[in-house]
Design a protein around this motif. Structure first.
Motif, short mmCIF file in Angstrom:
data_model
loop_
_atom_site.label_atom_id
_atom_site.label_comp_id
_atom_site.label_asym_id
_atom_site.label_seq_id
_atom_site.Cartn_x
_atom_site.Cartn_y
_atom_site.Cartn_z
N VAL A 57 97.38 -20.39 -81.76
CA VAL A 57 97.28 -19.72 -82.84
C VAL A 57 96.95 -20.64 -84.25
N VAL A 58 96.25 -20.10 -85.41
CA VAL A 58 96.09 -20.95 -86.48
C VAL A 58 97.23 -20.65 -87.34
N THR A 59 97.70 -21.37 -88.03
CA THR A 59 98.60 -21.29 -88.97
C THR A 59 98.41 -21.98 -90.10
N GLY A 60 97.52 -22.94 -90.46
CA GLY A 60 96.99 -23.64 -91.70
C GLY A 60 95.80 -23.87 -91.79
N LEU A 61 95.13 -23.92 -93.02
CA LEU A 61 93.69 -24.16 -93.51
C LEU A 61 93.58 -25.20 -94.50
N GLY A 62 92.61 -26.07 -94.22
CA GLY A 62 92.46 -26.82 -95.39
C GLY A 62 91.02 -27.25 -95.55
N VAL A 63 90.41 -27.47 -96.83
CA VAL A 63 89.01 -27.27 -97.04
C VAL A 63 88.54 -28.43 -98.20
N ILE A 64 87.64 -29.11 -98.19
CA ILE A 64 87.10 -29.71 -99.22
C ILE A 64 85.60 -29.57 -98.89
N SER A 65 84.69 -28.85 -99.86
CA SER A 65 83.29 -28.29 -99.48
C SER A 65 82.69 -28.44 -100.81
N PRO A 66 81.35 -28.17 -100.74
CA PRO A 66 80.57 -28.05 -101.93
C PRO A 66 80.98 -27.03 -102.63
N LEU A 67 81.64 -25.99 -102.13
CA LEU A 67 82.01 -24.82 -102.92
C LEU A 67 83.52 -24.89 -103.64
N GLY A 68 84.05 -26.00 -103.50
CA GLY A 68 85.23 -26.27 -103.88
C GLY A 68 86.19 -27.20 -103.20
N VAL A 69 87.52 -27.50 -103.68
CA VAL A 69 88.19 -28.31 -103.01
C VAL A 69 89.70 -27.83 -102.59
N SER A 70 89.36 -26.54 -101.93
CA SER A 70 90.47 -25.89 -101.25
C SER A 70 89.90 -24.53 -100.52
N TRP B 136 86.49 -19.82 -99.92
CA TRP B 136 86.55 -18.20 -99.53
C TRP B 136 86.02 -17.38 -100.74
N ALA B 137 86.46 -17.76 -102.10
CA ALA B 137 85.97 -17.05 -103.36
C ALA B 137 84.66 -17.28 -103.51
N GLY B 138 84.14 -18.68 -103.07
CA GLY B 138 82.62 -18.93 -103.24
C GLY B 138 81.66 -18.11 -102.25
N LEU B 139 82.09 -18.08 -101.03
CA LEU B 139 81.49 -17.47 -99.78
C LEU B 139 81.46 -15.81 -100.30
N LEU B 140 82.59 -15.31 -100.68
CA LEU B 140 82.54 -13.78 -100.94
C LEU B 140 81.53 -13.59 -102.24
N ALA C 94 84.84 -22.88 -89.33
CA ALA C 94 85.99 -22.53 -88.48
C ALA C 94 86.91 -21.65 -89.38
N VAL C 95 87.20 -22.42 -90.40
CA VAL C 95 88.18 -22.10 -91.47
C VAL C 95 87.59 -20.72 -91.94
N ALA C 96 86.29 -20.69 -92.50
CA ALA C 96 85.61 -19.48 -92.96
C ALA C 96 85.78 -18.25 -92.00
N THR C 97 85.51 -18.60 -90.71
CA THR C 97 85.69 -17.49 -89.63
C THR C 97 87.07 -17.12 -89.48
N ALA C 98 88.34 -17.89 -89.65
CA ALA C 98 89.43 -17.51 -89.62
C ALA C 98 89.81 -16.65 -90.66
N ILE D 244 87.08 -9.17 -93.74
CA ILE D 244 85.68 -9.01 -94.68
C ILE D 244 84.74 -10.27 -94.29
N VAL D 245 83.45 -9.85 -93.92
CA VAL D 245 82.45 -10.95 -93.62
C VAL D 245 81.54 -11.13 -94.91
N PRO D 246 81.59 -12.38 -95.22
CA PRO D 246 81.04 -12.73 -96.30
C PRO D 246 79.32 -12.85 -96.16
#
Length: 411
Positions: free
Chosen positions: A2-15, A20-24, A348-352, A359-361
């Protein structure tokens, strides 16, 4: 698993929440490259992280890491805390550090460090070369730095398989847990390859979008007017663990890591097999590994980089497996750009999150869907997931015919 934690640094933000807010919101992280080193480049746009990672790390630590490793450590810390684990690392979290691992995908790693030190060598001689060059150049530095930062001693592995690296690293982690070798793994990808040499190399291949005058419209997956991908950077990591282990410590579960599939095209140095045979094989293997059928799939997070041939090959494979227009598809590279070895981790974070929120962005940049794609591409606004079915796929395909597909199941 199972997936229990998510972390991202991306062109849409640093969390992960900013991603997720940027994709939506249909935002785009593609920007002009203003440095003098890019002035004479044919392509002067890229999807860059909107913050300096060094400002978020202790100076002595940051100066010993390449940029990709800096991204990786920051994303790992976020995922670790998001999983309800202690900031001090594995032992402080009550985990067996020897049964905790790291699995990171990267293509280029610290190669920009080597390029810079080679320049110093030529201009100023051997004594100008930093003693940190070797440990900062190897692609495995991201995994080793996460291991050091969180005191993880089980294993720290690195996967290099072109743009499929991040997804394959997650798949390898799934297997390590599945077969009883580890309880918890931080898995994903990291890359920082927006450099003059890399940009010039991709431009020489005619693989990049050349919309220098309109960065926000440069990345156009599945669009009739797509001309190439936009190079990007970042890191995306998931905390994976055995379900029994997660429940025993009361962890929040985003979704199940149900399975994954690999294949190789054996077709061309860089171009995909236009018949999509290798991609189809990887998709079917992911479904088999998840003990699922095509009818169980409710969403596909497409690789779709915005290249003419790549998008067409993927669409062909998806139509063969699922039929035309039957499964909601999104292509996040329209807003994120192509994050290379980090793409599979961030997506993969976005898919989770898609499964978690239901919701599909929307797909940014796909304003005029190519009729030949014949897929149900989610565009213009987000859409709720179908009520029936439970599986989502995250696709990653790379130069040389590397194909990796991750299957996640909603809970």
């Amino acid at each position: 698993m199972v997936v229990t934690g998510l972390g991202v640094i991306s062109p849409l933000g640093v969390s992960a929440p900013e991603l997720w807010a940027g994709l939506l919101g249909g935002l785009c992280g593609v920007r002009a490259l203003d440095g003098p080193e890019f002035e004479d480049q044919a392509v002067r746009i890229a999807a860059t992280v909107p913050a300096d990672p060094r400002s978020r790390l202790a100076h002595p630590q940051a100066r010993r890491m390449n940029r990709a490793a800096q991204f990786a450590v920051l994303a790992a810390r976020e995922a670790w805390l998001d999983a309800g684990l202690a900031p001090g690392g594995a032992r402080d979290s009550g985990l067996d550090a020897t049964r905790t691992g790291v699995s990171i995908g990267s293509i280029i790693g610290g190669a920009p460090i080597l390029v810079e030190q080679d320049r110093r060598l030529r201009e100023r001689g051997p004594r100008s070369v930093s003693p940190l060059t070797a440990p900062m150049t190897v692609p495995s530095q991201a995994a080793s730095q996460i291991s050091l930062d969180l005191h993880i001693t089980g294993e720290a592995r690195t996967v290099v398989s072109a743009c499929a690296s991040g997804t394959e690293a997650i798949g390898q982690a799934v297997d390590r847990i599945r077969h009883g070798h580890l309880d918890v793994v931080l898995a994903g990808g990291a890359e920082a390859a927006v450099t003059p040499a890399v940009m010039a190399a991709f431009a020489a291949m005619r693989a990049l979008s050349t919309r220098n005058d309109d960065p926000l419209a440069a990345s156009r997956p599945f669009d009739r007017h797509r001309t190439g991908f936009v190079n990007g950077e970042g890191a995306g990591l998931l905390v994976l663990e055995a379900e029994e282990h997660a429940r025993a410590r009361g962890a929040r579960i985003y979704c199940e890591a149900a399975g994954w599939g690999l294949s190789a095209d054996a077709h061309h140095l860089a171009a995909p097999d236009p018949a999509g045979v290798g991609i189809e094989r990887a998709v079917r293997r992911a479904l088999d590994d998840a003990e699922a059928g095509a009818e169980d799939v409710i969403h596909v997070n497409a690789h779709a980089t915005g290249t003419v041939d790549g998008d067409a090959a993927e669409a062909t494979a998806l139509r063969i497996v699922f039929g035309a227009g039957t499964v909601p598809v999104t292509a996040p590279k329209g807003g994120l750009g192509h994050l290379q070895g980090a793409a599979g981790g961030v997506e993969a974070v976005a898919t989770a999150l898609t499964l978690h929120h239901g919701i599909v962005p929307p797909t940014v940049g796909c304003d005029d869907l190519d009729d030949s794609i014949a897929l149900d591409v989610v565009r213009k606004q987000a859409r709720e997931l179908p009520a029936t079915g439970d599986l989502a796929l995250s696709n990653s395909f790379g130069f040389g015919g590397h194909n990796a597909v991750l299957a996640l199941r909603r809970r």
